[in-house]
Scaffold this motif. Structure first.
Motif, PDB file in Angstrom:
ATOM      1  N   PRO A 180      -0.963  -5.213  -0.467  1.00 45.55           N
ATOM      2  CA  PRO A 180      -1.909  -5.275   0.608  1.00 45.55           C
ATOM      3  C   PRO A 180      -2.051  -4.246   1.328  1.00 45.55           C
ATOM      4  O   PRO A 180      -0.570  -3.066   0.887  1.00 45.55           O
ATOM      5  CB  PRO A 180      -0.801  -6.207   1.127  1.00 45.55           C
ATOM      6  CG  PRO A 180       0.077  -7.446   0.406  1.00 45.55           C
ATOM      7  CD  PRO A 180       0.526  -5.568  -0.376  1.00 45.55           C
ATOM      8  N   GLY A 181      -3.083  -4.109   2.194  1.00 48.02           N
ATOM      9  CA  GLY A 181      -3.137  -2.830   2.791  1.00 48.02           C
ATOM     10  C   GLY A 181      -1.800  -2.996   4.715  1.00 48.02           C
ATOM     11  O   GLY A 181      -1.703  -3.247   4.342  1.00 48.02           O
ATOM     12  N   VAL A 188      -5.644  -6.288  -1.680  1.00 50.10           N
ATOM     13  CA  VAL A 188      -5.832  -6.363  -0.643  1.00 50.10           C
ATOM     14  C   VAL A 188      -6.035  -5.509   0.230  1.00 50.10           C
ATOM     15  O   VAL A 188      -4.995  -5.455   1.286  1.00 50.10           O
ATOM     16  CB  VAL A 188      -5.328  -7.863  -0.419  1.00 50.10           C
ATOM     17  CG1 VAL A 188      -6.158  -8.462   0.285  1.00 50.10           C
ATOM     18  CG2 VAL A 188      -5.234  -8.546  -2.138  1.00 50.10           C
ATOM     19  N   ASP A 189      -6.717  -4.709   1.094  1.00 48.45           N
ATOM     20  CA  ASP A 189      -6.476  -4.268   1.585  1.00 48.45           C
ATOM     21  C   ASP A 189      -8.389  -3.567   2.610  1.00 48.45           C
ATOM     22  O   ASP A 189      -8.049  -2.540   3.456  1.00 48.45           O
ATOM     23  CB  ASP A 189      -6.667  -2.328   1.606  1.00 48.45           C
ATOM     24  CG  ASP A 189      -7.803  -1.993   0.291  1.00 48.45           C
ATOM     25  OD1 ASP A 189      -8.753  -3.124   0.175  1.00 48.45           O
ATOM     26  OD2 ASP A 189      -7.779  -0.440   0.180  1.00 48.45           O
ATOM     27  N   GLY A 190      -8.843  -4.177   2.621  1.00 49.19           N
ATOM     28  CA  GLY A 190     -10.156  -3.627   3.229  1.00 49.19           C
ATOM     29  C   GLY A 190     -10.890  -2.924   2.560  1.00 49.19           C
ATOM     30  O   GLY A 190     -11.742  -2.147   3.662  1.00 49.19           O
ATOM     31  N   GLY A 191     -10.465  -2.358   1.790  1.00 53.14           N
ATOM     32  CA  GLY A 191     -11.199  -1.202   1.188  1.00 53.14           C
ATOM     33  C   GLY A 191     -10.804  -0.128   1.501  1.00 53.14           C
ATOM     34  O   GLY A 191     -11.424   1.127   1.920  1.00 53.14           O
ATOM     35  N   GLU A 192      -9.376  -0.271   2.154  1.00 55.47           N
ATOM     36  CA  GLU A 192      -8.633   1.736   2.785  1.00 55.47           C
ATOM     37  C   GLU A 192      -8.083   2.571   1.928  1.00 55.47           C
ATOM     38  O   GLU A 192      -8.300   3.732   1.939  1.00 55.47           O
ATOM     39  CB  GLU A 192      -7.564   1.224   4.012  1.00 55.47           C
ATOM     40  CG  GLU A 192      -7.316   1.909   4.339  1.00 55.47           C
ATOM     41  CD  GLU A 192      -6.254   1.769   5.355  1.00 55.47           C
ATOM     42  OE1 GLU A 192      -6.179   2.459   6.697  1.00 55.47           O
ATOM     43  OE2 GLU A 192      -5.821  -0.061   5.752  1.00 55.47           O
ATOM     44  N   LEU A 193      -7.011   1.849   0.573  1.00 51.48           N
ATOM     45  CA  LEU A 193      -6.334   2.343   0.140  1.00 51.48           C
ATOM     46  C   LEU A 193      -7.470   2.977  -1.398  1.00 51.48           C
ATOM     47  O   LEU A 193      -8.400   2.327  -1.942  1.00 51.48           O
ATOM     48  CB  LEU A 193      -5.529   1.829  -0.834  1.00 51.48           C
ATOM     49  CG  LEU A 193      -4.651   0.879  -0.077  1.00 51.48           C
ATOM     50  CD1 LEU A 193      -3.695   0.337  -0.758  1.00 51.48           C
ATOM     51  CD2 LEU A 193      -3.354   1.739   0.685  1.00 51.48           C
ATOM     52  N   PRO A 194      -7.221   4.651  -1.849  1.00 50.69           N
ATOM     53  CA  PRO A 194      -7.498   5.040  -3.182  1.00 50.69           C
ATOM     54  C   PRO A 194      -7.456   4.550  -4.105  1.00 50.69           C
ATOM     55  O   PRO A 194      -6.846   4.938  -4.811  1.00 50.69           O
ATOM     56  CB  PRO A 194      -7.242   6.312  -2.678  1.00 50.69           C
ATOM     57  CG  PRO A 194      -5.969   6.295  -1.959  1.00 50.69           C
ATOM     58  CD  PRO A 194      -5.603   5.021  -1.081  1.00 50.69           C
ATOM     59  N   THR A 195      -7.967   3.386  -4.420  1.00 52.81           N
ATOM     60  CA  THR A 195      -7.437   2.813  -5.972  1.00 52.81           C
ATOM     61  C   THR A 195      -8.835   3.182  -6.453  1.00 52.81           C
ATOM     62  O   THR A 195     -10.263   2.376  -6.478  1.00 52.81           O
ATOM     63  CB  THR A 195      -6.875   0.948  -5.859  1.00 52.81           C
ATOM     64  OG1 THR A 195      -8.034   0.662  -4.788  1.00 52.81           O
ATOM     65  CG2 THR A 195      -5.382   1.551  -5.158  1.00 52.81           C
ATOM     66  N   GLY A 217       0.569  -1.032  -0.526  1.00 48.99           N
ATOM     67  CA  GLY A 217      -0.102   0.091  -0.225  1.00 48.99           C
ATOM     68  C   GLY A 217       0.677   0.711  -0.015  1.00 48.99           C
ATOM     69  O   GLY A 217       0.459   2.236  -0.756  1.00 48.99           O
ATOM     70  N   ALA A 218       1.802   1.240   0.754  1.00 47.83           N
ATOM     71  CA  ALA A 218       3.367   2.640   0.337  1.00 47.83           C
ATOM     72  C   ALA A 218       3.451   2.864  -0.989  1.00 47.83           C
ATOM     73  O   ALA A 218       3.337   4.048  -1.718  1.00 47.83           O
ATOM     74  CB  ALA A 218       4.581   1.874   0.922  1.00 47.83           C
ATOM     75  N   ALA A 219       3.056   1.919  -2.034  1.00 50.15           N
ATOM     76  CA  ALA A 219       3.903   2.653  -3.389  1.00 50.15           C
ATOM     77  C   ALA A 219       1.965   2.826  -4.089  1.00 50.15           C
ATOM     78  O   ALA A 219       2.250   3.700  -5.281  1.00 50.15           O
ATOM     79  CB  ALA A 219       3.238   1.115  -4.225  1.00 50.15           C
ATOM     80  N   VAL A 220       0.848   2.874  -3.323  1.00 45.69           N
ATOM     81  CA  VAL A 220      -0.788   3.192  -3.705  1.00 45.69           C
ATOM     82  C   VAL A 220      -0.769   4.992  -2.509  1.00 45.69           C
ATOM     83  O   VAL A 220      -0.429   5.897  -3.578  1.00 45.69           O
ATOM     84  CB  VAL A 220      -1.424   2.800  -3.128  1.00 45.69           C
ATOM     85  CG1 VAL A 220      -2.618   3.741  -3.649  1.00 45.69           C
ATOM     86  CG2 VAL A 220      -1.257   1.275  -4.146  1.00 45.69           C
ATOM     87  N   THR A 221       0.179   4.661  -1.281  1.00 45.36           N
ATOM     88  CA  THR A 221       0.034   6.188  -1.198  1.00 45.36           C
ATOM     89  C   THR A 221       0.864   6.033  -0.499  1.00 45.36           C
ATOM     90  O   THR A 221       1.717   6.356   1.164  1.00 45.36           O
ATOM     91  CB  THR A 221      -1.225   5.924   0.185  1.00 45.36           C
ATOM     92  OG1 THR A 221      -1.212   5.349   1.007  1.00 45.36           O
ATOM     93  CG2 THR A 221      -2.707   6.334  -0.403  1.00 45.36           C
TER      94      THR A 221
END
Length: 259
Positions: free
Chosen positions: A188-189, A251-258, A146-150
């Motif tokens: 992953p988140g 796979v993040d439980g819906g947390e990441l803004p994708t 997830g650090a690659a996304v945010t």
């Protein structure tokens, strides 16, 4: 809490030869165990074994952050398995720098790239002839973050390396598709692992909040379990995903803004 709805099919990965990096604990260990539960032969590596290291896998101590370490592991893995059908590039780690991007030493940028990105490039390259020999149906799954996304300043070096890994996977997927070799990424988140927990604790302490606050914003109501990620990896490596390549499964439980 992670819920297991059905037991894995013990023949799903029968006769499959699987290589997993960073398989001694956390997400890596869960991935190794998932393939073992599916009947695969698994070789894994890490700098040291832990109590979490699945007993059914062949563990080869090594350091994939250097080219020499990757080549040594690739040779040992092929000697053990006689070939390879699935590669899981999971190795990864970094240290948080609370002073922000400017406080990250040059050598840690290099270290982050070597472990989190170039280890996958080098290992996949070393095993590619064996993967081609295995033929259509073989697969590579890269574990991003997830650090690659945010990306945030304290972990910018880690996020940049994991973003590069996702880009590499997309390019490799296009190149290998004519051979029937699929390449995908799992992002992953907030997953509860020893390494991630240590990083979150550092950030929580700096913010003056309890550790639980760092995972409180997950829409599905809980942080991830390593087995959540392992199930996604198993799907992407299986014939159930035979028409999936170049994809990045978050796979993040819906947390990441994708999107």
């Amino acid at each position: 809490m992670f819920r297991t709805s059905t037991a894995p099919d013990p023949s799903e990965f029968a006769r499959k030869r699987v290589v997993v990096t960073g398989g001694s604990r956390g997400i890596g260990a869960a991935i190794v165990q998932r393939f073992l539960d599916g009947g695969a032969s698994v070789v894994t590596t890490a700098r040291t074994a832990t109590d979490e290291s699945p007993a059914g896998a062949t563990f080869i101590q090594g350091d994939v952050s250097s080219n020499d370490g990757v080549q040594a592991f690739a040779t040992a893995a092929l000697d053990s398995l006689g070939g390879v059908d699935v590669i899981i590039n999971n190795a990864g780690a970094a240290r948080a720098h609370l002073g922000g991007i400017g406080s990250i030493p040059d050598e840690e940028w290099i270290d982050a790239l070597n472990l989190n990105y170039l280890s996958a490039v080098r290992l996949t390259g070393a095993l590619l002839p064996a993967l081609r020999a295995a033929g259509a149906g073989s697969a590579v799954v890269n574990i991003s973050s997830g650090a690659a996304v945010t990306p945030q300043g304290p972990m910018a070096h880690y996020g940049a390396a994991k973003a590069a890994l996702a880009a590499y996977g997309k390019a490799l997927a296009s190149e290998l598709a004519p051979a029937g070799i699929r390449v995908t990424t799992v992002t992953p988140g907030n997953v509860l692992t020893p390494g991630a927990d240590a990083l979150r604790q550092t950030i929580a302490d700096a913010m003056g909040v309890p550790l639980e606050a760092t995972t409180a914003g997950v829409p599905l109501g809980r942080p991830g379990d390593p087995r959540d990620v392992a199930e996604a990896v198993a799907y992407l490596a299986s014939d159930r995903a035979q028409w999936v390549t170049g994809a990045n499964l978050v796979v993040d439980g819906g947390e990441l803004p994708t999107f």
